[in-house]
Design an enzyme around this catalytic site. Sequence first.
Site, PDB file in Angstrom:
ATOM      1  N   LEU A   1      44.500 -29.165 -18.500  1.00 37.85           N
ATOM      2  CA  LEU A   1      44.272 -28.450 -19.751  1.00 37.85           C
ATOM      3  C   LEU A   1      44.056 -29.474 -20.858  1.00 37.85           C
ATOM      4  O   LEU A   1      44.623 -30.565 -20.825  1.00 37.85           O
ATOM      5  CB  LEU A   1      45.482 -27.566 -20.104  1.00 37.85           C
ATOM      6  CG  LEU A   1      45.683 -26.294 -19.267  1.00 37.85           C
ATOM      7  CD1 LEU A   1      47.029 -25.663 -19.605  1.00 37.85           C
ATOM      8  CD2 LEU A   1      44.558 -25.297 -19.502  1.00 37.85           C
ATOM      9  N   ASP A   2      43.238 -29.104 -21.848  1.00 39.59           N
ATOM     10  CA  ASP A   2      42.989 -29.988 -22.980  1.00 39.59           C
ATOM     11  C   ASP A   2      44.273 -30.227 -23.778  1.00 39.59           C
ATOM     12  O   ASP A   2      45.250 -29.482 -23.654  1.00 39.59           O
ATOM     13  CB  ASP A   2      41.929 -29.391 -23.909  1.00 39.59           C
ATOM     14  CG  ASP A   2      40.584 -29.233 -23.221  1.00 39.59           C
ATOM     15  OD1 ASP A   2      40.336 -29.951 -22.239  1.00 39.59           O
ATOM     16  OD2 ASP A   2      39.790 -28.385 -23.680  1.00 39.59           O
ATOM     17  N   LEU A   3      44.216 -31.231 -24.635  1.00 36.00           N
ATOM     18  CA  LEU A   3      45.380 -31.614 -25.436  1.00 36.00           C
ATOM     19  C   LEU A   3      46.003 -30.432 -26.164  1.00 36.00           C
ATOM     20  O   LEU A   3      47.219 -30.249 -26.164  1.00 36.00           O
ATOM     21  CB  LEU A   3      44.972 -32.704 -26.449  1.00 36.00           C
ATOM     22  CG  LEU A   3      46.040 -33.154 -27.443  1.00 36.00           C
ATOM     23  CD1 LEU A   3      47.199 -33.839 -26.721  1.00 36.00           C
ATOM     24  CD2 LEU A   3      45.434 -34.091 -28.494  1.00 36.00           C
TER      25      LEU A   3
END
Length: 237
Positions: free
Chosen positions: A105-107
């Site tokens: 998952l992205d930041l």
Amino acid sequence: MVSKRGRLDQFIAGTLQISKKAVRGLLITDKVLVDGQLAKSPDLQIDEFSHITCNCVVLRQYQKQYYMLNKPDGVVSATIDDKHPTALGLMTGVNTDMLHIAGRLDLHSTGLLLLTNDAKWSAALMAPEHKVDKQYLVTLANPLQQEYVEAFANGMYFEFEDITTLPAQLALLSSHQARVVLREGKYHQIKRMFGRFRNPVVALHRESVGNILLDNTLLPGEFRALTKAEVDSVIQH
């Protein structure tokens, strides 16, 4: 992470720093057990989860591990990072040496993150050809329009990669919130799809991967081991 398969004699020779001839002697004299069974063949195929003993000394005993983590905002899906806290850093009390993330998952994305040391399992879960559903709750900056639904269902052409996305399900939940189900995971795909309508994604929360749903009792940053049913829900080809 790639599953580490190899020959039994190579593993024992390397671990004990002895010759393969000496390994054959151990096998002939019933000194080696693999997963509780006497091993006789030097070319027996083993992997990272084979339980191996020699002269009653354990040489390898890794256990398969499967976890879900409720990933908070600002945590990176990585093992090491110089700027931000990592998902593995949240796994307190767990041996993370062999853990890897199945589907990053992205930041600033939150929600279900799966971690395991079983490369075959994660490959079955995340390989594009298996087309496992991934469900997200998405909050948008601007009001949603009904026309989005058909555009998602038709797939979108991404010129940079010269690809067309697979059909995606979009359900409008409110004026600014929707649920999206993807069967793939292109780079920033959901953000780019809504970007076609100049509607920025404010929040992106993964609710499920395949039949594994985020446990709603887990607070952000908390984790638990997967149940046997959750592990077995992933069909390995």
